[in-house]
Design a protein around this motif. Sequence first.
Motif, PDB file in Angstrom:
ATOM      1  N   PRO A   1      54.833  26.582  33.057  1.00 14.87           N
ATOM      2  CA  PRO A   1      56.064  27.349  32.870  1.00 14.87           C
ATOM      3  C   PRO A   1      55.844  28.632  32.078  1.00 14.87           C
ATOM      4  O   PRO A   1      56.603  29.562  32.220  1.00 14.87           O
ATOM      5  CB  PRO A   1      56.972  26.406  32.112  1.00 14.87           C
ATOM      6  N   LEU A   7      56.514  32.834  36.557  1.00 11.24           N
ATOM      7  CA  LEU A   7      57.910  33.179  36.294  1.00 11.24           C
ATOM      8  C   LEU A   7      58.358  34.364  37.145  1.00 11.24           C
ATOM      9  O   LEU A   7      59.493  34.396  37.635  1.00 11.24           O
ATOM     10  CB  LEU A   7      58.111  33.465  34.801  1.00 11.24           C
ATOM     11  N   PHE A  10      58.929  33.060  40.603  1.00 15.01           N
ATOM     12  CA  PHE A  10      60.124  32.226  40.548  1.00 15.01           C
ATOM     13  C   PHE A  10      61.380  33.100  40.656  1.00 15.01           C
ATOM     14  O   PHE A  10      62.284  32.831  41.444  1.00 15.01           O
ATOM     15  CB  PHE A  10      60.084  31.457  39.231  1.00 15.01           C
ATOM     16  N   GLU A  22      67.781  28.214  40.711  1.00 12.73           N
ATOM     17  CA  GLU A  22      66.699  27.453  40.091  1.00 12.73           C
ATOM     18  C   GLU A  22      66.246  28.046  38.760  1.00 12.73           C
ATOM     19  O   GLU A  22      65.879  27.309  37.846  1.00 12.73           O
ATOM     20  CB  GLU A  22      65.509  27.327  41.040  1.00 12.73           C
ATOM     21  N   VAL A  23      66.253  29.363  38.641  1.00  8.43           N
ATOM     22  CA  VAL A  23      65.829  29.990  37.381  1.00  8.43           C
ATOM     23  C   VAL A  23      66.797  29.599  36.266  1.00  8.43           C
ATOM     24  O   VAL A  23      66.381  29.186  35.185  1.00  8.43           O
ATOM     25  CB  VAL A  23      65.737  31.527  37.516  1.00  8.43           C
ATOM     26  N   LYS A  25      68.753  26.973  36.192  1.00  6.06           N
ATOM     27  CA  LYS A  25      68.609  25.534  35.930  1.00  6.06           C
ATOM     28  C   LYS A  25      67.420  25.273  35.012  1.00  6.06           C
ATOM     29  O   LYS A  25      67.499  24.460  34.091  1.00  6.06           O
ATOM     30  CB  LYS A  25      68.407  24.763  37.233  1.00  6.06           C
ATOM     31  N   TYR A  26      66.316  25.968  35.268  1.00 11.81           N
ATOM     32  CA  TYR A  26      65.117  25.789  34.447  1.00 11.81           C
ATOM     33  C   TYR A  26      65.404  26.143  32.991  1.00 11.81           C
ATOM     34  O   TYR A  26      65.115  25.366  32.073  1.00 11.81           O
ATOM     35  CB  TYR A  26      63.965  26.640  34.982  1.00 11.81           C
ATOM     36  N   LYS A  29      68.014  23.794  31.286  1.00 17.39           N
ATOM     37  CA  LYS A  29      67.388  22.530  30.908  1.00 17.39           C
ATOM     38  C   LYS A  29      66.500  22.717  29.680  1.00 17.39           C
ATOM     39  O   LYS A  29      66.524  21.901  28.758  1.00 17.39           O
ATOM     40  CB  LYS A  29      66.558  21.994  32.069  1.00 17.39           C
ATOM     41  N   ALA A  30      65.741  23.785  29.667  1.00 14.45           N
ATOM     42  CA  ALA A  30      64.846  24.036  28.539  1.00 14.45           C
ATOM     43  C   ALA A  30      65.624  24.208  27.244  1.00 14.45           C
ATOM     44  O   ALA A  30      65.287  23.599  26.223  1.00 14.45           O
ATOM     45  CB  ALA A  30      63.992  25.273  28.810  1.00 14.45           C
ATOM     46  N   TRP A  39      62.258  18.746  24.764  1.00 18.23           N
ATOM     47  CA  TRP A  39      61.612  19.629  25.742  1.00 18.23           C
ATOM     48  C   TRP A  39      60.136  19.275  25.799  1.00 18.23           C
ATOM     49  O   TRP A  39      59.426  19.325  24.803  1.00 18.23           O
ATOM     50  CB  TRP A  39      61.816  21.086  25.361  1.00 18.23           C
ATOM     51  N   GLU A  48      58.949  33.705  27.725  1.00 19.48           N
ATOM     52  CA  GLU A  48      59.934  32.965  28.513  1.00 19.48           C
ATOM     53  C   GLU A  48      61.353  33.381  28.159  1.00 19.48           C
ATOM     54  O   GLU A  48      62.217  33.488  29.038  1.00 19.48           O
ATOM     55  CB  GLU A  48      59.749  31.463  28.305  1.00 19.48           C
ATOM     56  N   TRP A  52      64.110  35.004  30.721  1.00 16.93           N
ATOM     57  CA  TRP A  52      65.463  34.481  30.890  1.00 16.93           C
ATOM     58  C   TRP A  52      66.500  35.591  30.725  1.00 16.93           C
ATOM     59  O   TRP A  52      67.402  35.740  31.540  1.00 16.93           O
ATOM     60  CB  TRP A  52      65.718  33.346  29.912  1.00 16.93           C
TER      61      TRP A  52
END
Length: 125
Positions: A1, A7, A10, A22-23, A25-26, A29-30, A39, A48, A52
């Motif tokens: 990740p 990334l 993605f 999906e981005v 959601k990732y 969740k993180a 995590w 990261e 985001w």
Amino acid sequence: PANSAFLSMFMHLEERRRAKGEVRKYFTKAVSSLRCSSWEFGVLLPMEWVFWISYELRRAASEAVGCDDNPVKVASVKSWSVEAKSRVRRAFEETVCHSSGKCVPLLWRMYISFEISAGHFSKAK
């Protein structure tokens, strides 16, 4: 990740509608896993967080234009929807609340620039 090439791919796939949502959601969740310390990868790296925020900014811009191909067309954050601004602001707030995000000057500059562009000078202080 934590691989910038991964990334980037993605985000590119999502922009082309091959991986819708999906981005987000990732990262959702993180961030929610970080709150409860579950995590699996430890902490999110500054890179990261930047990805985001970049994703949320691009998505909000493309929604304002009504086109996913060239979100750079938007001249002002003020033309974005309230929901889009809220999503971006929430992403910034989550970022600066975590130890791996709050010490990154680039993220703070992006946050201040966003608030100024949105016309919220008091929040930019």
